[in-house]
Design a protein around this motif. Structure first.
Motif, mmCIF file in Angstrom:
data_model
loop_
_atom_site.group_PDB
_atom_site.id
_atom_site.type_symbol
_atom_site.label_atom_id
_atom_site.label_comp_id
_atom_site.label_asym_id
_atom_site.label_seq_id
_atom_site.Cartn_x
_atom_site.Cartn_y
_atom_site.Cartn_z
ATOM 1 N N ARG A 243 0.845 -1.202 0.000
ATOM 2 C CA ARG A 243 0.000 0.000 0.000
ATOM 3 C C ARG A 243 0.876 1.246 0.000
ATOM 4 N NH1 ARG A 243 -5.257 1.080 3.980
ATOM 5 N NH2 ARG A 243 -6.309 2.542 2.544
ATOM 6 N N PHE A 244 0.404 2.283 -0.709
ATOM 7 C CA PHE A 244 1.119 3.559 -0.781
ATOM 8 C C PHE A 244 0.073 4.665 -0.810
ATOM 9 C CE2 PHE A 244 3.702 6.998 -2.233
ATOM 10 C CZ PHE A 244 5.017 6.670 -1.935
ATOM 11 N N THR A 245 0.096 5.536 0.213
ATOM 12 C CA THR A 245 -0.861 6.639 0.287
ATOM 13 C C THR A 245 -0.114 7.959 0.316
ATOM 14 O OG1 THR A 245 -0.919 6.696 2.715
ATOM 15 C CG2 THR A 245 -2.426 5.173 1.608
ATOM 16 N N ALA A 246 -0.792 9.029 -0.139
ATOM 17 C CA ALA A 246 -0.117 10.333 -0.181
ATOM 18 C C ALA A 246 -1.145 11.461 -0.162
ATOM 19 C CB ALA A 246 0.767 10.435 -1.422
ATOM 20 N N PHE A 247 -0.717 12.639 0.342
ATOM 21 C CA PHE A 247 -1.469 13.890 0.294
ATOM 22 C C PHE A 247 -0.575 14.970 -0.292
ATOM 23 C CE2 PHE A 247 -4.068 11.924 3.635
ATOM 24 C CZ PHE A 247 -5.354 12.339 3.271
ATOM 25 N N ILE A 248 -1.185 15.880 -1.053
ATOM 26 C CA ILE A 248 -0.480 17.082 -1.490
ATOM 27 C C ILE A 248 -0.868 18.205 -0.553
ATOM 28 C CG2 ILE A 248 -0.148 18.750 -3.359
ATOM 29 C CD1 ILE A 248 -0.932 16.536 -5.318
ATOM 30 N N ILE A 249 0.133 18.884 0.026
ATOM 31 C CA ILE A 249 -0.125 19.962 0.985
ATOM 32 C C ILE A 249 0.735 21.146 0.577
ATOM 33 C CG2 ILE A 249 -0.110 20.619 3.424
ATOM 34 C CD1 ILE A 249 -0.098 17.562 4.033
ATOM 35 N N THR A 250 0.098 22.303 0.347
ATOM 36 C CA THR A 250 0.815 23.498 -0.097
ATOM 37 C C THR A 250 0.733 24.588 0.959
ATOM 38 O OG1 THR A 250 -1.167 24.233 -1.275
ATOM 39 C CG2 THR A 250 0.460 22.995 -2.539
ATOM 40 N N ASN A 291 6.079 7.983 8.318
ATOM 41 C CA ASN A 291 5.677 8.694 7.104
ATOM 42 C C ASN A 291 6.835 9.555 6.639
ATOM 43 O OD1 ASN A 291 5.102 11.645 8.270
ATOM 44 N ND2 ASN A 291 4.324 10.129 9.728
ATOM 45 N N HIS A 292 6.715 10.099 5.448
ATOM 46 C CA HIS A 292 7.820 10.865 4.876
ATOM 47 C C HIS A 292 7.260 12.007 4.037
ATOM 48 C CE1 HIS A 292 11.889 11.622 3.506
ATOM 49 N NE2 HIS A 292 11.480 11.605 2.251
ATOM 50 N N THR A 293 7.928 13.155 4.098
ATOM 51 C CA THR A 293 7.509 14.302 3.298
ATOM 52 C C THR A 293 8.571 14.599 2.241
ATOM 53 O OG1 THR A 293 8.418 15.701 5.066
ATOM 54 C CG2 THR A 293 6.028 15.437 4.978
ATOM 55 N N PHE A 294 8.121 14.647 0.978
ATOM 56 C CA PHE A 294 8.979 15.021 -0.139
ATOM 57 C C PHE A 294 8.769 16.496 -0.469
ATOM 58 C CE2 PHE A 294 8.227 10.465 -0.849
ATOM 59 C CZ PHE A 294 9.515 9.999 -1.076
ATOM 60 N N ASP A 295 9.806 17.123 -1.004
ATOM 61 C CA ASP A 295 9.687 18.482 -1.528
ATOM 62 C C ASP A 295 8.875 18.390 -2.823
ATOM 63 O OD1 ASP A 295 10.098 20.919 -2.908
ATOM 64 O OD2 ASP A 295 11.927 21.283 -1.770
ATOM 65 N N TYR A 296 7.633 18.878 -2.793
ATOM 66 C CA TYR A 296 6.732 18.743 -3.938
ATOM 67 C C TYR A 296 7.257 19.493 -5.159
ATOM 68 C CZ TYR A 296 2.428 18.676 -6.699
ATOM 69 O OH TYR A 296 1.504 18.487 -7.695
ATOM 70 N N ALA A 297 7.860 20.667 -4.930
ATOM 71 C CA ALA A 297 8.387 21.450 -6.058
ATOM 72 C C ALA A 297 9.509 20.684 -6.754
ATOM 73 C CB ALA A 297 8.890 22.801 -5.565
ATOM 74 N N LEU A 372 3.176 14.391 1.166
ATOM 75 C CA LEU A 372 3.243 13.549 2.358
ATOM 76 C C LEU A 372 2.861 12.122 1.977
ATOM 77 C CD1 LEU A 372 3.258 13.069 5.516
ATOM 78 C CD2 LEU A 372 0.826 13.656 5.423
ATOM 79 N N GLU A 373 3.745 11.153 2.276
ATOM 80 C CA GLU A 373 3.428 9.758 1.966
ATOM 81 C C GLU A 373 3.488 8.911 3.224
ATOM 82 O OE1 GLU A 373 5.312 6.874 2.118
ATOM 83 O OE2 GLU A 373 7.386 7.555 2.247
ATOM 84 N N ALA A 374 2.620 7.930 3.284
ATOM 85 C CA ALA A 374 2.652 6.885 4.309
ATOM 86 C C ALA A 374 2.336 5.571 3.597
ATOM 87 C CB ALA A 374 1.634 7.168 5.408
ATOM 88 N N LEU A 410 -4.346 5.935 7.918
ATOM 89 C CA LEU A 410 -4.583 6.648 9.166
ATOM 90 C C LEU A 410 -3.415 7.562 9.500
ATOM 91 C CD1 LEU A 410 -6.139 3.772 11.325
ATOM 92 C CD2 LEU A 410 -7.307 5.474 9.909
ATOM 93 N N GLY A 411 -2.185 7.044 9.320
ATOM 94 C CA GLY A 411 -1.017 7.869 9.580
ATOM 95 C C GLY A 411 -0.933 9.048 8.639
ATOM 96 N N ALA A 412 -1.282 8.837 7.374
ATOM 97 C CA ALA A 412 -1.249 9.933 6.405
ATOM 98 C C ALA A 412 -2.268 11.014 6.763
ATOM 99 C CB ALA A 412 -1.509 9.389 5.001
ATOM 100 N N LYS A 413 -3.468 10.600 7.150
ATOM 101 C CA LYS A 413 -4.502 11.585 7.513
ATOM 102 C C LYS A 413 -4.108 12.375 8.754
ATOM 103 C CE LYS A 413 -8.568 9.248 5.543
ATOM 104 N NZ LYS A 413 -9.866 8.604 5.864
ATOM 105 N N ARG A 414 -3.570 11.670 9.749
ATOM 106 C CA ARG A 414 -3.177 12.337 10.987
ATOM 107 C C ARG A 414 -2.085 13.369 10.724
ATOM 108 N NH1 ARG A 414 -4.356 14.470 15.787
ATOM 109 N NH2 ARG A 414 -2.942 13.895 17.473
ATOM 110 N N ALA A 415 -1.078 13.007 9.943
ATOM 111 C CA ALA A 415 0.015 13.928 9.651
ATOM 112 C C ALA A 415 -0.463 15.093 8.790
ATOM 113 C CB ALA A 415 1.151 13.177 8.964
#
Length: 844
Positions: A243-250, A291-297, A372-374, A410-415
């Motif tokens: 499984r791989f989940t992610a959110f885009i946050i600006t 979880n891990h955060t990538f530089d979206y740019a 943001l990925e979890a 759940l971890g992705a949503k919480r973060a």
């Protein structure tokens, strides 16, 4: 794992002392290794710092002014609950930014405030050295109080500035009530990986104490654009990345995280960095889902290159290509084992999945937009990769023990929500959730009879149901049993035995009755091979030798030193059994020789003592042509060096060194004690041993092993120190044990005297003494009880290429006293056979 009690109380009410809680958790299988008390009373450590409730409190910083006589000091006006605010002199660098701003009370800056007489740790000394605060003038300004750093309070080693807290506090509140805490340390063993988080421990506490579990909110406010089509996920190995989940946050603001989060991270053993990194660590500790955060740019820029402007970012999880490398967050360029699962895009690797992020895509100080990925990863693969790469991270610790894929979302949503509320980010609409390999749900039938059979305790279906439901299992009562479905955060439940263990944990291991096993015991049979091995060990110990136990793992290069006696010899070309994930670089293959292991121990001990006599019984491993598993062969190795006797005041001169015949005597003692027949020795050559001092040991026509004095090159290769020869042997233990007779005959003590004779004969120099002894024994018959060689002579008196062998002979009859005539007759028979078979002549 460090668990602050104040954090734990967010999710479950605790109505008992910390010590009682620790006992309950330990009995239930969560071993509490210790309790650390931060500023509050508790424990038996008298040197631990306790914050005085009357002298150490919360202070509100109202104004910061320059010290009139010192550029590096400021004067802070602090409200602490007294009649008037107090002036305190400090050099804290994090207060200089407030100089000249006048009244700053509206900034709500609070700090621990210590009054005169308070006991604190000295922030200017190494370690934790207590000091009593005394009033004194500082550059002409009387100073009776102090704003405190984390080190002075014993919270951490940080002393670069005072501890500043932002929020709503009441000045004068005892610091114990604000920052005082207890932290329990739990040993997270593999079968309780579900507890590698604050929420995981809280679930256990709730179940064990009957309290209600309160989960953190997983609601996310999504106010940004749609993320649909912006990121595409592909998994080449779904078994490794289910499984791989992610959110885009600006619009994320890089700033320090709030004080409450920093304090919790410190208590849990993490160093606060900035709000983005701290949230990632906080969610991992809180929920057990890294979880891990990538530089979206950065990802967007790469996508423009490989997918065109506005084309989607394409994240791919895969195994590495040949020769591929990754530079990780710690700045290390790493070669990738074949098992490494990577997070990549078409332009190349981005991070080590489940272990550590990549340097190229890490968050920068200027980063405002993040991905943001979890995810979920195969725990065996993560453990193997982390071991091979020698990387220990908090994420790898959890993923290598198993995190259920359900926790990723759940971890992705919480973060994501914390990044919105604490970092000012805007969460885009739509979670990116790629779930190619959901785990199967397999209910398990559990009966009261099975609980009694495995646990020795009688419980009703209702009692079992109540206990398992407290642990969040789903139960369906089938009348004759319970159909149990595991909660989605459990990966360790595989059968009824696991469910019975959960029931027993809830009952309490300390409350289980002592009962006898109700199952039929299997027939008790002796282990003949083990008994024979123990018998051989006892014989060697009686001979003055000491047993060693060594690693079965080695390297071909270390064993090649055994062949150093012949520089032109090709090393052992038999294939080694190689480990896929060795723990160290010098333990990569299964050994071919037991002797090499024993000589390594001798080398280590030779630095400290002169006399060494070692043996080992163990296995060697040879690759099998018949199957995957190697052939495991039992061997006995011996090594001997040093003086024949220890120095003594009555001894005259220096003691002789142990030699070939001392080791041969030990081997013969084994053969004699085991009552093995048809044992003999032949001279041979072997690169491990010194020429002319090497023997092959045989039982019948089968080779038992080799023994002799080690070649000087071998001694040097193993770095065995000392001036004495090194004797060694390696025997085939399986062959030795196979020839131990089941029965042997005992001869009663004779009633008649022994007649002793000496016999000296001359034979050719190349005739082995053992062959002469064999003829003597064969001819002497039942009257000959003992034969021992006591002298060997070579010289001109007996001719060239000749040697004289002198033997002690002992004759004894079980039925009469032997006369001189009887002994002479036996002597003549022996001489005649020696002459006929070996050409021997009587030496006069």
């Amino acid at each position: 794992m460090l668990v602050p009690i104040s954090w734990l109380k967010d999710y479950v009410d605790i109505n008992m002392s910390v010590e009682e809680l620790a006992d309950i958790l330990t009995i239930a299988g969560l071993e509490v290794e210790g309790i650390d008390y931060i500023g509050i009373p508790g424990g038996n450590d008298k040197d631990r710092l306790v914050w005085d409730r009357d002298l150490i409190m919360v202070g509100h910083i109202l104004k910061v002014e320059q010290h009139p006589n010192a550029d590096k000091l400021v004067i802070a006006t602090v409200e602490y609950g007294g009649a008037e605010p107090e002036l305190t002199v400090t050099g804290a660098p994090n207060l200089f930014q407030y100089l000249g701003k006048g009244d700053i009370s509206d900034l709500k800056l609070y700090s621990p405030f210590a009054m005169e007489g308070a006991i604190l740790y000295d922030g200017h000394k190494e370690g934790q050295v207590k000091a009593k605060l005394k009033g004194r003038p500082l550059r002409g300004i009387e100073n009776r109080c102090m704003l405190c750093s984390e080190k002075e309070l014993g919270i951490s080693d940080e002393h670069e500035g005072i501890l500043i807290m932002t929020g709503d506090y009441t000045p004068g509140t005892p610091l114990q009530d604000v920052l005082g805490d207890a932290v329990i340390s739990i040993d997270i063993i593999p079968n309780i990986a579900r507890c590698a988080s604050i929420v995981g421990v809280a679930r256990e506490v709730a179940a064990l104490t009957g309290q209600e579990m309160r989960y953190p909110s997983y609601e996310v406010v999504m106010a940004g654009p749609s993320s649909a089509g912006k990121v595409v996920i592909t998994t080449e190995n779904p078994d490794l990345n289910p499984r791989f989940t992610a959110f885009i946050i600006t619009g994320v603001e890089q700033k320090p995280s709030p004080q409450w989060m920093q304090n919790r991270l410190r208590l849990a053993g993490q160093r606060p960095i900035n709000v983005v990194v701290d949230i990632s660590n906080y969610v991992m500790l809180e929920m057990g889902e890294p979880n891990h955060t990538f530089d979206y740019a950065f990802l967007r820029q790469r996508a423009d290159q490989y997918n065109g402007t506005d084309g989607p970012i394409h994240l791919i999880t895969r195994l590495p290509h040949e020769g591929e490398t990754v530079t990780t967050l710690d700045g290390t360029k790493r070669e990738l084992p074949a098992s490494t699962i990577l997070v990549t895009d078409p332009a190349g690797p981005l991070s080590l999945g489940g272990i550590m992020g990549g340097e190229s895509s890490e968050i920068q100080d200027t980063t405002t937009d993040v991905l943001l990925e979890a995810a979920a990863w195969n725990f065996i693969n993560i453990r193997r990769t982390a071991t091979l790469m020698k990387i220990n991270t908090e994420a790898g610790f959890r993923f290598s023990r198993g995190v259920h894929p359900s926790q990723a979302i759940l971890g992705a949503k919480r973060a994501a929500e914390l990044l919105r509320t604490l970092a000012g980010g805007t969460v885009w609409h739509g979670v990116i959730d790629y779930y190619p390999n959901p785990p199967a749900v397999t209910p398990i039938m559990l009966t009261t009879a099975e609980v009694k059979r495995l646990g020795g305790i009688e419980l009703t279906n209702a009692e079992i149901k109540r206990m398992l439901e407290a642990l969040e299992f789903t139960i369906e009562d089938k009348g004759d049993g319970l159909l149990v479905t595991s909660p989605d955060f459990r990966l360790d439940i595989t059968g009824t035995h696991d469910l019975v263990e959960e029931v027993l944990r809830m009952v309490g291991y300390d409350k289980l009755p002592s009962t006898e096993m109700s199952d039929t015991l299997p027939p008790q049979r002796s282990n003949v091979q083990l008994e024979q091995e123990e018998r051989i060990k006892d014989i060697l110990v009686k001979q003055g030798m000491q047993e060693t136990i060594t690693y079965r793992l080695t390297t071909p290069e270390r064993e090649a030193r055994l062949l150093a006696g012949d520089a032109g010899l090709v090393p052992d070309e038999r294939p080694y059994v190689t480990l896929a994930n060795p723990i160290t670089v010098d333990r990569v293959t299964m050994r071919h020789s037991l002797l090499a292991s024993t000589l390594e121990i001798m080398a280590n001990n030779s630095r400290f003592q002169e006399y060494i006599a070692l043996f080992e019984v163990g296995k060697i491993y040879l690759a099998s042509e018949a199957g995957v598993l190697p052939d495991e062969l039992n061997r006995l190795s011996m090594a001997l060096t040093g003086p024949r006797q220890n120095p003594h005041w009555q001894a005259s001169g220096e003691s002789d060194s142990l030699d070939f015949f001392d080791l041969k005597g030990i081997v013969e003692a084994i053969i004699e004690a085991l009552h093995i027949d048809d044992f003999h020795v032949e001279a041979v050559k072997h690169p491990t041993f010194r020429p002319g001092r090497t023997a092959r040991l045989l039982i019948g026509e089968k080779q038992l092993g080799l023994m002799g004095e080690l070649h000087p090159n071998v001694v040097e290769g193993f770095d065995i120190r000392g001036e004495h020869p090194v004797l060694a042997a390696e025997l085939d233990l399986d062959l030795l044990c196979a020839h131990i007779p089941d029965l042997h005959y005992l001869v009663p003590v004779a009633n008649y005297p022994v007649v002793r004779e000496d016999l000296a004969i001359v034979v050719d120099r190349d005739v082995p003494a053992q062959k002469v002894e064999a003829v003597i024994r064969q001819t002497g018959g039942f009257l000959l009880k003992e034969v021992s060689l006591f002298d060997v002579y070579e010289g001109a008196q007996i001719g060239s290429n000749k040697k004289s062998l002198a033997y002690h002979l002992a004759f004894q009859s079980p039925s009469k006293t032997l006369t001189d005539k009887d002994v002479l007759k036996q002597r003549q028979r022996i001489l005649k056979q020696l002459e006929n078979q070996l050409g021997a002549k009587l030496r006069v």
